[in-house]
Design an enzyme around this catalytic site. Structure first.
Site, mmCIF file in Angstrom:
data_model
loop_
_atom_site.group_PDB
_atom_site.id
_atom_site.type_symbol
_atom_site.label_atom_id
_atom_site.label_comp_id
_atom_site.label_asym_id
_atom_site.label_seq_id
_atom_site.Cartn_x
_atom_site.Cartn_y
_atom_site.Cartn_z
ATOM 1 N N ALA A 1 -26.089 -54.818 54.725
ATOM 2 C CA ALA A 1 -26.413 -53.406 55.231
ATOM 3 C C ALA A 1 -26.588 -52.643 53.536
ATOM 4 O O ALA A 1 -26.502 -53.063 52.484
ATOM 5 C CB ALA A 1 -25.442 -53.088 55.966
ATOM 6 N N LYS A 2 -27.485 -51.666 53.699
ATOM 7 C CA LYS A 2 -27.200 -50.649 52.621
ATOM 8 C C LYS A 2 -27.643 -49.294 53.319
ATOM 9 O O LYS A 2 -28.316 -49.022 54.404
ATOM 10 C CB LYS A 2 -28.306 -50.984 51.708
ATOM 11 C CG LYS A 2 -28.453 -50.608 50.452
ATOM 12 C CD LYS A 2 -27.383 -51.114 49.505
ATOM 13 C CE LYS A 2 -27.359 -50.780 48.049
ATOM 14 N NZ LYS A 2 -26.673 -51.728 47.241
#
Ligand code: NAD
Length: 410
Positions: free
Chosen positions: A101-102
């Protein structure tokens, strides 16, 4: 080339060597969830600013999603999406039980007061707290954020969900953070450089190294490489490059930077060169540890180093990478080379869940173990299928995620 396009290109190459079907590729490339949120912040002068925040959750087939939280004025959905997928491949290649994720907020953190920075963090958590947490998605520091931001993040998240330090990593050591997190990425670069040299039957003492970037990663990489007796001949930061053909006194350079607010500016016991000249030095190993896109088709033919360790994210553009590959240069790809940081983040999360703290020795040993294992797998994969290390690393990562998706169900 945009970040998304290069990650996708590397994915496509590895997917091709795996004969993945189009439907499988589409499933693996499509993020599980993308959100854009409004982050309204009352600034110190009373003005209400409406910032935009993002969280992209790319894949969770192998475990909770993991990835940094970036505060930067260039943050946009395309970049966050690319970095989220990069995290999926990075956690998979080192076999951590995570997905990718980011996230980020489009803001210039340098223009914020400490109070405003805290408000941005808390307001962002207000918007995303229900989709992140110890078993779903665990943020960490990235550009423009640090351990203090992570402490605010945790505090705000716990207001909704109760005690849960494992909701975020990269916290201060005194507040459930992991010892050794700060040195982890650079230390990992050193561990992996050593493993690669062993495979190439070369000796550290006969390996001249040039390191671009002397921040968190470059500093600790230099420290680790010097401990392993590599001959560091050049280092650099935004102030320029510092070169001594017969080898720098690394301990002295480290001390100088420490006493000079992290900067090499003014270091006198070396020849001053440009960052561009550093990349073209006659050395056995080049470690770009500053920013992305520094080796391009325009300067790739000047590169003399037979080994490049991608400590930064994306320092080599794909077309330059092709040229290096044709010339037989060994490039240790970013998804493996700088995975030391996320690995120690994983150790932090494990300790938080166990309510038990490991000592630094144990953290270093486990880091060595995880990265050495991953390196050997990538090396063998490359040899077995006649692939460069980048495609081999992506191949292993994609195979793991594809298997988890197929067996576990999408
Ligand atoms: P940092 O901000 O601590 O340090 C960056 C260094 O690069 C500084 O010395 C700066 O002066 C120098 N620099 C900046 N622009 C430059 C340029 N154009 N030419 C030469 N030097 C320049 O950053 P960091 O945490 O060390 O991260 C470096 C790279 O590693 C980034 O690409 C980052 O995404 C990647 N990375 C970092 C971590 C981590 O744990 N810190 C983990 C994975 C990847």
């Amino acid at each position: 080339m945009k970040a998304m396009e290069s990650v996708r290109l590397y994915f496509e190459r590895a997917a091709e060597s795996l004969n993945l079907s189009d439907e499988s590729k589409r499933l693996l490339l499509t993020p599980k969830r993308e959100i854009q949120v409004q982050v309204p912040v009352k600034m110190d002068d009373g003005e209400l600013q409406t910032l935009i925040g993002y969280r992209v959750q790319h894949d969770d087939s192998r475990g909770p999603m993991k990835g940094g939280l970036r505060f930067h004025h260039d943050v946009n959905l395309d970049e966050v999406r690319a970095l989220a997928s990069l995290m999926t491949w990075k956690t998979a290649v080192v076999n951590l039980p995570y997905g990718g994720a980011k996230g980020g907020v489009c803001v210039n953190p340098q223009a914020l007061s400490r109070n405003e920075l805290e408000l941005v963090t808390r307001k962002f958590v207000d918007q995303i707290h229900d989709i992140v947490g110890p078993t779903t998605d665990i943020p960490a520091p990235d550009m423009g954020t640090n351990s203090e931001v992570m402490a605010w993040f945790r505090n705000q998240w716990e207001k909704y969900h109760g005690f849960g330090p494992a909701c975020v990593t990269g916290k201060p050591v005194e507040l459930y953070g992991a010892k050794g997190r700060e040195e982890a990425t650079g230390r990992g670069v050193g561990i992996l450089a050593f493993k690669l040299l062993q495979r190439l039957a070369r000796k550290p003492q006969e390996t001249r190294v040039a390191i671009q970037g002397f921040g968190n990663v470059g500093f600790h990489a230099a420290k680790m490489l010097a401990e392993a007796e590599f001959k560091i001949v050049a280092v650099s930061d935004v102030s320029g490059g510092y070169y001594r053909p017969d080898g720098l006194n690394t301990q002295e350079v480290l001390r100088y930077a420490q006493s000079n607010n992290g900067s090499l500016d003014g270091y006198a016991d070396a020849e001053l060169i440009s960052n561009e000249e550093l990349l073209a030095l006659d050395v056995e190993m080049l470690v770009p540890a500053a920013v992305g896109g520094v080796i391009t088709v325009d300067n790739v033919d000047n590169i003399k180093a037979p080994v490049i360790i991608e400590a930064a994210n994306g320092p080599i553009t794909p077309s330059a990478d092709d040229r290096l590959c044709e010339r037989g240069v060994f490039v240790l790809p970013d998804i493996l080379a700088n995975a030391g940081g996320v690995t120690v983040s994983y150790f932090e999360w494990v300790q938080n869940l166990q309510h038990y703290s490991w000592d630094l020795n144990r953290i270093r040993q486990e880091l060595d173990h995880v990265l050495s294992d991953a390196f050997e797998q990538v090396w063998r994969q490359g040899k077995q299928h006649g692939l460069g290390l980048r495609t081999a690393a992506y191949r292993i990562a994609i195979e793991r995620v594809e298997f988890a998706t197929r067996i576990g169900g999408a």
